[in-house]
Design an enzyme around this catalytic site. Structure first.
Site, PDB file in Angstrom:
ATOM      1  N   HIS A   1      -5.885  -0.178   6.777  1.00  0.00           N
ATOM      2  CA  HIS A   1      -5.877  -0.976   8.010  1.00  0.00           C
ATOM      3  C   HIS A   1      -7.223  -0.947   8.753  1.00  0.00           C
ATOM      4  O   HIS A   1      -7.717  -1.974   9.203  1.00  0.00           O
ATOM      5  CB  HIS A   1      -4.783  -0.479   8.957  1.00  0.00           C
ATOM      6  CG  HIS A   1      -3.435  -0.364   8.294  1.00  0.00           C
ATOM      7  ND1 HIS A   1      -2.999  -1.258   7.355  1.00  0.00           N
ATOM      8  CD2 HIS A   1      -2.428   0.540   8.443  1.00  0.00           C
ATOM      9  CE1 HIS A   1      -1.784  -0.906   6.949  1.00  0.00           C
ATOM     10  NE2 HIS A   1      -1.419   0.185   7.591  1.00  0.00           N
TER      11      HIS A   1
ATOM     12  N   ASP B   1      -3.784   7.150   4.785  1.00  0.00           N
ATOM     13  CA  ASP B   1      -2.671   6.348   5.286  1.00  0.00           C
ATOM     14  C   ASP B   1      -3.140   5.181   6.159  1.00  0.00           C
ATOM     15  O   ASP B   1      -2.529   4.116   6.147  1.00  0.00           O
ATOM     16  CB  ASP B   1      -1.724   7.255   6.101  1.00  0.00           C
ATOM     17  CG  ASP B   1      -0.466   6.532   6.547  1.00  0.00           C
ATOM     18  OD1 ASP B   1       0.167   5.893   5.689  1.00  0.00           O
ATOM     19  OD2 ASP B   1      -0.112   6.601   7.745  1.00  0.00           O
TER      20      ASP B   1
ATOM     21  N   LYS C   1      -1.760  10.196  14.906  1.00  0.00           N
ATOM     22  CA  LYS C   1      -0.337  10.161  15.264  1.00  0.00           C
ATOM     23  C   LYS C   1      -0.110  11.079  16.448  1.00  0.00           C
ATOM     24  O   LYS C   1      -0.901  11.977  16.710  1.00  0.00           O
ATOM     25  CB  LYS C   1       0.503  10.606  14.073  1.00  0.00           C
ATOM     26  CG  LYS C   1       0.393   9.638  12.912  1.00  0.00           C
ATOM     27  CD  LYS C   1       1.666   9.581  12.107  1.00  0.00           C
ATOM     28  CE  LYS C   1       1.556   8.590  10.965  1.00  0.00           C
ATOM     29  NZ  LYS C   1       1.924   7.220  11.345  1.00  0.00           N
TER      30      LYS C   1
ATOM     31  N   LYS D   1       0.849  -1.183   0.000  1.00  0.00           N
ATOM     32  CA  LYS D   1       0.000   0.000   0.000  1.00  0.00           C
ATOM     33  C   LYS D   1       0.887   1.236   0.000  1.00  0.00           C
ATOM     34  O   LYS D   1       2.031   1.111   0.413  1.00  0.00           O
ATOM     35  CB  LYS D   1      -0.931   0.005   1.218  1.00  0.00           C
ATOM     36  CG  LYS D   1      -0.173   0.183   2.550  1.00  0.00           C
ATOM     37  CD  LYS D   1      -0.999   0.810   3.627  1.00  0.00           C
ATOM     38  CE  LYS D   1      -0.868   2.284   3.678  1.00  0.00           C
ATOM     39  NZ  LYS D   1      -0.052   2.826   4.764  1.00  0.00           N
TER      40      LYS D   1
HETATM   41  C1  BG6 Z   1       1.591   2.095   7.905  1.00  0.00           C
HETATM   42  C2  BG6 Z   1       1.430   3.595   7.872  1.00  0.00           C
HETATM   43  O1  BG6 Z   1       0.829   1.489   6.908  1.00  0.00           O
HETATM   44  O2  BG6 Z   1       1.186   1.604   9.183  1.00  0.00           O
HETATM   45  C3  BG6 Z   1       2.209   4.260   8.994  1.00  0.00           C
HETATM   46  O3  BG6 Z   1       1.883   4.087   6.618  1.00  0.00           O
HETATM   47  C4  BG6 Z   1       1.825   3.640  10.336  1.00  0.00           C
HETATM   48  O4  BG6 Z   1       1.976   5.662   9.000  1.00  0.00           O
HETATM   49  C5  BG6 Z   1       1.916   2.120  10.285  1.00  0.00           C
HETATM   50  O5  BG6 Z   1       2.711   4.164  11.311  1.00  0.00           O
HETATM   51  C6  BG6 Z   1       1.361   1.489  11.556  1.00  0.00           C
HETATM   52  O6  BG6 Z   1       1.603   0.113  11.567  1.00  0.00           O
HETATM   53  P1  BG6 Z   1       1.743  -0.682  12.948  1.00  0.00           P
HETATM   54  O7  BG6 Z   1       1.907  -2.093  12.529  1.00  0.00           O
HETATM   55  O8  BG6 Z   1       2.932  -0.112  13.661  1.00  0.00           O
HETATM   56  O9  BG6 Z   1       0.471  -0.424  13.715  1.00  0.00           O
END
Ligand code: BG6
Length: 484
Positions: free
Chosen positions: A235, A230, A335, A143
Site C-alpha cells: 500500500h 504487510d 497498528k 496480496k
Molecule cells: C491490509 C493489511 O492489506 O490492509 C491489514 O493486511 C490492514 O493489516 C489493512 O489493516 C488496511 O486497509 P484499510 O483499507 O483499512 O486502510
C-alpha cells in the site's frame, strides 16, 4: 457470444464476506456487471446452494454500505450465484468446476483467488489440469504474493508458466480507493501542481497509514509479515509511486505502470549503516485504545513470546532520480496508534527570502495535505495576514476541499468495486505488474537484510499513542517533524 463467468475461491472467507460479495452486489444493483455474468462461489466447506446463499444474504446485509438495502434486488442477485465445494489442493475436485463452467456457452472466466497465498500455485496448476487456464481466463490474486523476492518469484514463475502477464491481475486494494486514484487527477488534471512537483520546490513528502486496530486475530500471519511486509511493500509503495512518478503518456495500463515501476526501481537501497539512522521499527505494548484497555502485541491471542516483529515502521526513503534528488520521503505505518488516518503531506520549500522578519508569527512552509481516509480532504496550507491594524501578524490558513462534501451525491464505493469492475473488463491500470512487485520486494528485502546485519530489536510504544519517540527523533535529525 461468450458467457462471462466469475469464480471466487475462498468464497466463505473474511475478505469475500466483508468486501467481495457486497461489492459484486453493488455493481449488480447499478447494472454494471457484464450482461449474462454467471457467479460461482467456491470453498472447502460442504454447503448446499441454498445454505450458501443464506449466509451471503446476511453478510451482504451486514457489510453493504448502501444507504438502504434493496431486498428484492438482493434476492435476484443471490439467484444468480452457484456454490461448488472444492478443496483446492485436490486436482480431481476441479473437474466439478470445469463441468459447470463448460456447460455455459463459450465461457470467459475471471477467477478471484482469495485463499492463502501458499495455494496460488496449486490453484493455477489445477485450473490448467482441467483445461480452465485458457487464453481468455483471467486471474485476480490478493496480496501478499510471497514473503520476499525469492518466494514471490517462485509464485510468479509458476503462475506465469500457465498465464500470460496480461491475464494476471494482482490486487492492492489501496489502488481501488477513490482518493488514491484522485492523486492522478490532482497531479495530471491540474496545471497548478506539475511545475512545482519536484526537488526545486518540494522540501519533503510524508506518507502515513495509521491504524487503531491491533492484529485482529491474525497473529501468526502478522508475525511472519510485520508492518514492512504487510503495509509498506504494497500500500505505501504503491501510493508513493503515484505521488512520485513522471507523467504517464496516457491512462493506459502499460503507460501508468511503466512510470510507477521506475519509481520503485529508483528507491535507494538501505544499508546496515543507513537502516540505523533512517528506519525505526517498533512494537506496541499494552495501553488504552479509545476507551478500552488493550493488550500488547506479545499478549495478543496466539502470540509467541519473544517475537521481534515490528507493528510500526517509519522510514526515511530517497528516490534517486532527477526529479527527487535530495527530497526525503518519510513513510510510516503502524497498528494500535492513537488515531486512524491515512494521508500524504507534501511540504514545499520555504520562501527564498523572508521579508516579514520581526513580524509576529513565524513563516511556515506551504503544505499540501491529501487525506485518504477516514475523511477525504485536500488542504493547502498558505500563509496569510491576520486581519487588524496592528503590526503584521502572519498565520497559516487552510484552503480546504472536502471531497465528501463536494461530491455529496456520489455514493462512496468499496475499493473492490472499482477493482472487480476493471478486472471484469480486462483493464489492468489499477493492478500491480510483475516488475513493480519484484522491485518492491527487492527494496523491502534490503531493509530486512540490513536489520539482520545490525540485529534489529524493535522499540516499543504504548497502544493508543502516536508511535515510538525514536520516530520523532528521526524526524528531528532530518530537521522536520511529523504532520498530523
Ligand atoms: C491490509 C493489511 O492489506 O490492509 C491489514 O493486511 C490492514 O493489516 C489493512 O489493516 C488496511 O486497509 P484499510 O483499507 O483499512 O486502510
Amino acid at each position: 457470444m461468450s458467457t462471462p463467468v466469475f469464480l471466487l475461491f475462498g468464497a466463505t472467507g473474511d475478505l469475500a464476506r466483508r468486501m467481495l460479495w457486497p461489492s459484486l452486489f453493488h455493481l449488480y444493483c447499478d447494472g454494471l456487471l457484464p450482461a449474462g455474468l454467471r457467479l460461482i462461489g467456491s470453498s472447502r466447506s460442504a454447503l448446499e446452494n441454498a445454505a450458501f446463499r443464506e449466509t451471503l444474504r446476511s453478510n451482504i446485509g451486514k457489510y453493504s454500505n448502501q444507504p438502504e438495502l434493496d431486498v428484492a434486488a438482493l434476492a435476484r442477485f443471490l439467484e444468480t450465484i452457484e456454490y461448488v465445494a472444492v478443496d483446492v489442493g485436490e486436482a480431481a475436485e476441479f473437474q466439478r468446476l470445469a463441468d459447470l463452467i463448460n456447460s455455459y456457452p463459450a465461457p470467459e472466466l475471471l477467477c478471484y483467488v482469495s485463499t492463502s497465498p501458499s495455494l496460488y500455485k496449486t490453484v493455477a496448476r489445477n485450473l490448467h489440469a482441467v483445461g480452465l487456464a485458457r487464453s481468455n481466463t483471467r486471474l485476480m490474486l490478493e496480496k501478499p504474493i510471497g514473503h520476499d523476492l525469492a518466494s514471490s518469484q517462485d509464485i510468479l514463475n509458476a503462475v506465469g508458466a500457465l498465464f500470460a502477464e496480461d491475464q494476471v491481475f494482482r490486487v492492492d486494494h489501496y489502488l481501488g480507493k477513490e482518493t488514491v486514484q484522485n492523486l492522478l487527477a490532482l497531479r495530471f488534471g491540474n496545471s497548478l501542481f506539475e511545475p512545482i512537483w519536484n526537488a526545486q520546490c518540494i522540501d519533503h513528502v510524508q506518507i502515513t497509514i495509521a491504524e487503531t486496530v491491533g492484529v485482529e486475530g491474525r497473529w501468526s500471519y502478522y508475525d511472519d509479515a510485520g508492518a514492512l511486509r504487510d503495509m509498506v511493500q504494497n500500500h505505501i509503495l504503491q501510493t508513493l509511486a503515484l505521488v512520485a512518478m513522471e507523467p504517464p503518456a496516457s491512462l493506459d495500463a502499460a503507460a501508468v505502470r511503466n512510470e510507477k515501476v521506475k519509481v520503485m526501481q529508483s528507491l535507494r537501497p538501505l544499508t546496515a549503516h543507513s537502516v540505523q539512522q533512517h528506519v525505526v521499527a517498533a512494537q506496541y505494548v499494552a495501553g488504552i485504545s479509545g476507551e478500552s484497555r488493550v493488550p500488547g502485541y506479545l499478549q495478543e491471542e496466539g502470540a509467541v513470546s519473544g517475537s521481534r516483529t515490528e507493528t510500526y515502521v517509519a522510514i526515511q526513503a530517497h528516490i534517486d532520480n532527477w526529479r527527487w534528488k535530495g527530497v526525503p520521503f518519510f513513510l510510516r505505518t503502524g497498528k494500535r496508534l492513537e488515531t486512524r488516518y491515512s494521508e500524504i503531506m507534501v511540504q514545499f520549500r520555504e520562501v527564498p527570502h523572508n521579508i516579514f522578519e520581526g513580524a509576529q508569527g513565524a513563516l511556515s512552509p506551504n503544505r499540501l495535505v491529501i487525506r485518504l481516509q477516514p475523511q477525504e480532504t485536500i488542504t493547502l496550507e498558505l500563509m496569510s495576514k491576520r486581519p487588524g491594524l496592528n503590526q503584521v501578524q502572519l498565520q497559516p490558513v487552510a484552503l480546504n476541499l472536502s471531497l465528501t462534501e463536494a461530491f455529496q451525491r456520489d455514493r462512496r464505493r468499496i475499493a473492490y468495486e472499482r477493482l472487480l469492475l476493471d478486472a471484469l473488463h480486462g483493464n489492468g491500470t489499477l493492478f500491480v505488474r510483475r516488475d513493480e512487485l519484484e522491485a518492491a520486494w527487492a527494496w523491502i528485502d534490503g531493509i530486512h537484510a540490513a536489520w539482520q546485519q545490525v540485529g534489529m530489536t524493535p522499540k516499543t510504544y504504548p497502544s493508543g499513542t502516536p508511535g515510538p519517540v525514536a520516530a520523532d527523533r528521526m524526524m528531528e535529525q532530518a530537521g522536520t517533524r511529523w504532520h498530523g
